[in-house]
Design an enzyme around this catalytic site. Structure first.
Site, PDB file in Angstrom:
ATOM      1  N   ASN A  72      12.418  28.725  52.052  1.00  0.00           N
ATOM      2  CA  ASN A  72      12.417  30.012  51.364  1.00  0.00           C
ATOM      3  C   ASN A  72      11.363  29.908  50.270  1.00  0.00           C
ATOM      4  OD1 ASN A  72      12.883  32.285  49.871  1.00  0.00           O
ATOM      5  ND2 ASN A  72      15.117  32.027  49.748  1.00  0.00           N
ATOM      6  N   ARG A 125      12.436  32.226  55.623  1.00  0.00           N
ATOM      7  CA  ARG A 125      12.902  33.510  55.126  1.00  0.00           C
ATOM      8  C   ARG A 125      11.686  34.381  54.819  1.00  0.00           C
ATOM      9  NH1 ARG A 125      14.502  35.473  49.188  1.00  0.00           N
ATOM     10  NH2 ARG A 125      15.411  37.453  49.822  1.00  0.00           N
ATOM     11  N   HIS A 142      18.890  41.798  51.973  1.00  0.00           N
ATOM     12  CA  HIS A 142      20.073  40.925  52.068  1.00  0.00           C
ATOM     13  C   HIS A 142      20.645  40.937  53.479  1.00  0.00           C
ATOM     14  CE1 HIS A 142      21.130  41.512  47.506  1.00  0.00           C
ATOM     15  NE2 HIS A 142      20.425  40.419  47.653  1.00  0.00           N
ATOM     16  N   ARG A 164      18.013  44.929  37.476  1.00  0.00           N
ATOM     17  CA  ARG A 164      17.468  46.115  38.149  1.00  0.00           C
ATOM     18  C   ARG A 164      18.408  47.294  37.979  1.00  0.00           C
ATOM     19  NH1 ARG A 164      16.823  43.401  43.822  1.00  0.00           N
ATOM     20  NH2 ARG A 164      16.486  41.389  42.826  1.00  0.00           N
ATOM     21  N   GLU A 213      22.920  32.114  53.469  1.00  0.00           N
ATOM     22  CA  GLU A 213      21.737  32.678  54.113  1.00  0.00           C
ATOM     23  C   GLU A 213      20.924  31.591  54.820  1.00  0.00           C
ATOM     24  OE1 GLU A 213      21.352  35.024  50.207  1.00  0.00           O
ATOM     25  OE2 GLU A 213      20.043  36.137  51.576  1.00  0.00           O
TER      26      GLU A 213
END
Ligand SMILES: Nc1ncnc2c1ncn2[C@@H]1O[C@H](COP(=O)(O)OP(=O)(O)O)[C@@H](O)[C@H]1O
Ligand SMILES: Nc1ncnc2c1ncn2[C@@H]1O[C@H](COP(=O)(O)OP(=O)(O)O)[C@@H](O)[C@H]1O
Lengths: 378, 378
Positions: free
Chosen positions: B7, B69, B158, B219, B362
């Site tokens: 990743n 990823r 996601h 955010r 993940e």
């Protein structure tokens, strides 16, 4: 008591006179294209003089009070307000929040003050009904200074309409409004949903401005807040271009070329796939707000449809209500379709959750609010 | 079979090696501050060489495949993709959609191609799982050209996590995923909700970018699309300033000064009203999405909590589940609080709607997807 209701836009004035004893319209009309090339009236002053002449010609004398629609009351106005110099100043101070609407509303007030000296005037705000929202609903997840210093928060609009249909729903159901949880859907050219607990708005889909929330005739409603930056980078559109794009070229019109729901449906029926998507998205997004508001209300007694689309489009109502059995929403599709005018109740016989169509009447609500404010002051 | 999962961010590389027979982590770690002053590694190339040395030191040889990823796969990638020159070009073409992430992901791929010549590499996209969304969910009410020419639509992110926990939920419940309707809530630093019908994502809260939707660490999530214009006029902030404000100084951090939920809760407990509001708003906004997604799914079998907050904050789970009895949500608050690690089921004994906590993974899902893609190709 006779009350003149004025709704002054930048190039138009709508007016209605109500006889408050019977709550009936004695006269009403619209003067538009004010100050435009080819229009008959050069100014709001001329237009209001014309309205006075029309009222005289119709034999209407002795206006007791004037109620003005004002779009943005910010956090200051939680109620209608008897207009004095301080109220005018406060409405003026709110102009940055509603740069298109408040100046026109103010002009209507100032002209009416000159032409009806001594007659009490009341300002009724689109935002006021939603001032009961709690901070979890009205705040955005933005730096606290933006709220404290720049008044950035959700205000909500169409408040007069949501309040009116909520009261009508309670009267129709012969229930105390304080005991009812309602979702009211104002679906017109502009569209908004409200969650109303015991008569108080606790959440609504329009935000700081009327651009947020549902899909509307030409407004986009909810989008990704990063879209602006992407559009700017990819297309070079200026902030002004993007603002006009989101407000005037989006919504139903952006999706399929026409912003009027009747035209969208006609196109959809003729096989236009863009129009089919526009109609389906419109209903889908309403449905999501219905679910969200049931979640925050905990339970609801009724869903109320109003506005041009809400009152007249059985098929939008059917799409919104479809597949919501888990919430207790059970539409009777025959009743829904048979509706022509007035109040309709269209849930199935055995259902406890009411599905209502209630024609809105913002002008009457402004007249009532004006009368109530005068009474309170007297 | 041994799979290395990479990743690559702009200044970091996370790695894990999985032995696929037992689906176990054989090694893993993080190299960060790449290219930064004071960091140990000058480039992604150096960092990956370091990772290779670490693996050798740990006695791990014979990597069979590498899974990467990749954040944005646009509309092109609905599945993981075996990497070749065309795939690299397509990921590069997606850079405007994910200007911060895709370049770093690409750099990881290119360095790995150089250092592991001949080893098959697979790209696994955050967006791919959501490519099953129908147009009513993925389109915005914007001019159709913006979609057709500029790819403006909801993509969702996601995806690897939502897919993983959905599969885990089915396995745990001993049900076929195709028969389940789920709402999955990935609540970490970034947060998103997904509506999953029969294993397919039909709606999600993040949009064209990861800025839309829920309140996140820094955010803003959903706001009025007209806010940008107002902020620009009132504060003179540039588009870049506003973009950074919405991404880095908003969310929990904007509301109360800290973006980490544990810190928010500690502040809230010490009586800080801003932090109390931040926590309450966080849960309130999740709740609205739960309601909205039940409305579009029609019925649900389970709500699944994952991500740092979803897995570890019993009190956020309790707030999200409160007062949703009308939906059949009945949390057992003792079970909810008693949870420490692993999978938890915390609905009340008699409830049919399951409430689950499922730790996400993940990296494991990327390894599995990589293995599946190789199998499919062989
Ligand atoms: N019979 C109908 N079927 C579908 N839509 C209708 C029907 N009658 C009116 N509408 C729609 O109502 C909308 C106008 O709503 P209205 O409340 O009158 O507007 P405003 O919000 O400007 O007050 C338009 O989209 C119009 O097409
Ligand atoms: N016990 C806990 N209680 C509340 N929040 C927690 C707890 N443990 C972790 N978190 C929160 O989880 C968030 C990080 O989630 P995580 O999924 O690890 O991050 P990322 O999205 O970066 O992968 C932080 O806000 C952190 O405070």
């Amino acid at each position: 008591m006779k009350i003149l209701v004025l709704n002054a836009g930048s190039s138009s004035i709508k007016y209605q006179v109500f006889g408050m004893d019977e709550q009936q319209v004695l006269a009403g009309g619209l003067i538009d294209r004010i100050g435009e090339a080819g229009g008959e009236m050069a100014s709001h002053h001329e237009a209001l003089e014309q309205i006075i002449q029309r009222l005289q010609a119709a034999g209407i004398a002795g206006i007791d009070a004037i109620g003005h629609r004002v779009v943005h009351g910010g956090e200051h106005f939680k109620q209608p307000a008897l207009i004095d110099a301080a109220v005018v100043d406060t409405i003026r101070a709110m102009i940055p929040l509603a740069p298109l609407h408040n100046p026109a509303n103010l002009e209507g007030i100032e002209v009416a003050q000159r032409l009806f000296p001594g007659i009490p005037q009341v300002a009724v705000f689109d935002t006021a009904f939603h001032q009961t929202m709690p901070p979890v609903a009205f705040r955005y997840a933005l730096p606290v200074e933006l709220y404290q210093q720049h008044k950035v928060r959700r205000y909500g609009f169409h408040g007069t309409s949501h309040q009116y249909v909520a009261q009508q729903a309670a009267a129709y159901l012969q229930r105390d409004l304080a005991d009812l949880n309602l979702i009211t859907l104002h679906l017109g050219n502009g569209c908004s949903a409200a969650a109303i607990a015991g008569g108080k708005s606790i959440d609504t889909s329009m935000g700081m401005t009327p651009l947020e929330g549902l899909v509307m005739g030409t407004r986009c409603g909810d989008i990704d807040p990063a879209l602006h930056f992407y559009l700017h980078r990819e297309t070079g559109l200026s902030a002004d271009d993007v603002e006009s794009l989101f407000n005037k070229k989006s919504g139903l019109k952006g999706l399929c070329g026409v912003g009027d729901m009747r035209e969208v449906q006609a196109l959809a029926d003729s096989g236009d796939t863009d129009a089919q998507l526009a109609e389906a998205m419109f209903a889908y997004r309403v449905k999501k707000y219905v679910g969200a508001y049931i979640a925050v209300l905990g339970r609801i007694d009724a869903v109320v449809f109003t506005g041009g689309i809400g009152e007249h489009s059985a098929r939008i109502r059917a799409q919104v209500c479809a597949n919501l059995q888990v919430f207790g929403v059970h539409p009777d599709l025959d009743r829904n379709t048979a509706h022509t005018a007035g109040i309709l109740e269209f849930q199935q016989e055995a259902a406890t959750l009411k599905l209502l169509v209630i024609p809105t009447n913002e002008e009457l609500e402004i007249a009532r609010s004006t009368a109530r404010e005068l009474l309170r002051r007297s």
